[in-house]
Design an enzyme around this catalytic site. Sequence first.
Site, mmCIF file in Angstrom:
data_model
loop_
_atom_site.group_PDB
_atom_site.id
_atom_site.type_symbol
_atom_site.label_atom_id
_atom_site.label_comp_id
_atom_site.label_asym_id
_atom_site.label_seq_id
_atom_site.Cartn_x
_atom_site.Cartn_y
_atom_site.Cartn_z
ATOM 1 N N TYR A 193 13.397 51.559 34.366
ATOM 2 C CA TYR A 193 12.757 50.377 33.871
ATOM 3 C C TYR A 193 12.585 49.190 34.321
ATOM 4 C CZ TYR A 193 13.808 46.238 30.524
ATOM 5 O OH TYR A 193 13.747 45.325 30.132
ATOM 6 N N LYS A 229 8.264 48.214 34.023
ATOM 7 C CA LYS A 229 7.634 46.337 33.509
ATOM 8 C C LYS A 229 7.113 45.599 34.602
ATOM 9 C CE LYS A 229 10.357 45.724 29.208
ATOM 10 N NZ LYS A 229 10.331 45.406 28.350
HETATM 11 N N1 LIG Z 1 17.653 41.525 25.841
HETATM 12 C C1 LIG Z 1 17.333 41.721 27.138
HETATM 13 O O1 LIG Z 1 18.439 40.274 27.984
HETATM 14 C C2 LIG Z 1 16.716 41.317 27.503
HETATM 15 C C3 LIG Z 1 16.369 41.190 29.258
HETATM 16 C C4 LIG Z 1 14.635 41.022 29.573
HETATM 17 C C5 LIG Z 1 14.119 42.247 29.178
HETATM 18 N N2 LIG Z 1 13.634 41.999 27.911
HETATM 19 C C6 LIG Z 1 13.094 42.676 27.057
HETATM 20 O O2 LIG Z 1 12.731 42.196 25.203
HETATM 21 C C7 LIG Z 1 12.168 42.571 24.626
HETATM 22 C C8 LIG Z 1 12.977 43.049 23.510
HETATM 23 O O3 LIG Z 1 14.112 43.438 23.853
HETATM 24 P P1 LIG Z 1 15.854 43.660 23.324
HETATM 25 O O4 LIG Z 1 16.707 43.056 23.972
HETATM 26 O O5 LIG Z 1 15.553 42.494 21.931
HETATM 27 O O6 LIG Z 1 15.524 44.917 22.818
HETATM 28 P P2 LIG Z 1 16.393 45.451 21.386
HETATM 29 O O7 LIG Z 1 17.878 45.026 20.725
HETATM 30 O O8 LIG Z 1 17.056 46.968 22.308
HETATM 31 O O9 LIG Z 1 15.573 46.434 20.848
HETATM 32 C C9 LIG Z 1 14.268 47.028 21.386
HETATM 33 C C10 LIG Z 1 13.227 46.821 19.695
HETATM 34 O O10 LIG Z 1 12.174 48.039 20.096
HETATM 35 C C11 LIG Z 1 11.697 48.829 19.381
HETATM 36 N N3 LIG Z 1 10.860 50.178 19.368
HETATM 37 C C12 LIG Z 1 12.194 51.006 20.909
HETATM 38 N N4 LIG Z 1 11.276 52.048 21.091
HETATM 39 C C13 LIG Z 1 10.178 51.647 20.570
HETATM 40 C C14 LIG Z 1 8.988 52.935 20.171
HETATM 41 N N5 LIG Z 1 8.956 54.022 20.341
HETATM 42 N N6 LIG Z 1 8.218 52.036 19.153
HETATM 43 C C15 LIG Z 1 8.310 50.855 18.553
HETATM 44 N N7 LIG Z 1 9.181 50.464 18.328
HETATM 45 C C16 LIG Z 1 10.280 50.117 19.349
HETATM 46 C C17 LIG Z 1 13.636 49.124 18.499
HETATM 47 O O11 LIG Z 1 13.082 49.531 17.510
HETATM 48 P P3 LIG Z 1 14.242 50.816 16.906
HETATM 49 O O12 LIG Z 1 15.456 49.907 16.329
HETATM 50 O O13 LIG Z 1 12.973 51.358 15.998
HETATM 51 O O14 LIG Z 1 15.003 51.027 18.047
HETATM 52 C C18 LIG Z 1 13.262 47.501 18.530
HETATM 53 O O15 LIG Z 1 12.911 46.773 17.257
HETATM 54 C C19 LIG Z 1 12.517 44.615 25.639
HETATM 55 O O16 LIG Z 1 10.825 44.492 26.060
HETATM 56 C C20 LIG Z 1 13.502 44.180 26.674
HETATM 57 O O17 LIG Z 1 12.435 45.359 27.426
HETATM 58 C C21 LIG Z 1 14.849 42.144 27.144
#
Ligand SMILES: NC(=O)c1ccc[n+]([C@@H]2O[C@H](COP(=O)([O-])OP(=O)(O)OC[C@H]3O[C@@H](n4cnc5c(N)ncnc54)[C@H](OP(=O)(O)O)[C@@H]3O)[C@@H](O)[C@H]2O)c1
Length: 271
Positions: A168, A172
């Site tokens: 991961y 990134k």
């Molecule tokens: N949460 C944190 O603390 C955190 C920290 C640093 C960075 N981030 C980054 O922020 C972003 C959002 O994170 P989050 O926490 O909101 O993640 P999340 O709740 O796991 O949601 C991920 C989203 O990405 C979609 N997705 C995954 N694989 C996909 C694919 N192949 N095609 C299209 N859509 C896809 C998922 O759709 P489905 O419902 O279809 O699976 C969901 O809508 C990510 O890039 C993550 O790496 C998050």
Amino acid sequence: MSTYLITGVSRGIGYGFLSNLSSNPENTVIGLARNRIATEEKVSKELGARPNVHILQADMTDYNSILRAAKETEKITGGSLDYIIANAGVMSPSEAFANIGELAKDPKVFDDAFSYTMSTNVIGNVYLFTSLMPLILKGKAKKIIAISSGVADIELLRKYDLELSPTYAASKAALNAIVAKFSAQYAKDGVLVMSICPGMVDTQEFAGTTDEQKQKFGNFVQNLQRYAPHFTGPKTTESAVEDLLTVVGKSSVENGDGGSFVSQFGTKQWL
Ligand SMILES: NC(=O)c1ccc[n+]([C@@H]2O[C@H](COP(=O)([O-])OP(=O)(O)OC[C@H]3O[C@@H](n4cnc5c(N)ncnc54)[C@H](OP(=O)(O)O)[C@@H]3O)[C@@H](O)[C@H]2O)c1
């Protein structure tokens, strides 16, 4: 009035962006989701009728679905697009609590995890930006924002021994490099392409984790607390989205932000 395309709007931060940005009826908000119908149902149940929201089906690992979504976007907006928020992202379940030694013990497990994170977090975004660039070039704002992660900061990893989720982190870091490459090519056309980390956001469910996994995650958080002693825990999606939009609003090619990788504070302070 602005037009936005956001990926990964089914839940988490992407849904937060969709909810926030579409609350202004002047904005047109296009959300990409793997499951269009389920996402439309969630939006209409939780946000009510918002005629400025358009949900399109796309899977970041499926080039043709991205191309289709770009064509549909062109029809909705009339040929231009102001903002892309490339939010969709994954971490392989096999590495959520594993370090690189544990993950690479089985080459198949490592290969699968690396392909999974790279195809969604990196390659999908290359196709997304390429398919939508003609629209962005005709847009007013011309901003492409990739949602990255502080774990792509190699100095942070090495100084604070952040072991977990190796592919991961690598994906990134690769995303940040790709963002810089798009910026190198398109900044002269006025397109801002940059990466922003949202901080730690309360979107994940840890149901079903074993005691050993909890212990590993606890160690990871303790190491983060060595880095940021003020850090008390994840923030809400709503507040993360507000912070991110502030950074997006302040950033510009003219200010030298093209190709940069910053935090939700617009700095290199990740938490
Ligand atoms: N949460 C944190 O603390 C955190 C920290 C640093 C960075 N981030 C980054 O922020 C972003 C959002 O994170 P989050 O926490 O909101 O993640 P999340 O709740 O796991 O949601 C991920 C989203 O990405 C979609 N997705 C995954 N694989 C996909 C694919 N192949 N095609 C299209 N859509 C896809 C998922 O759709 P489905 O419902 O279809 O699976 C969901 O809508 C990510 O890039 C993550 O790496 C998050």
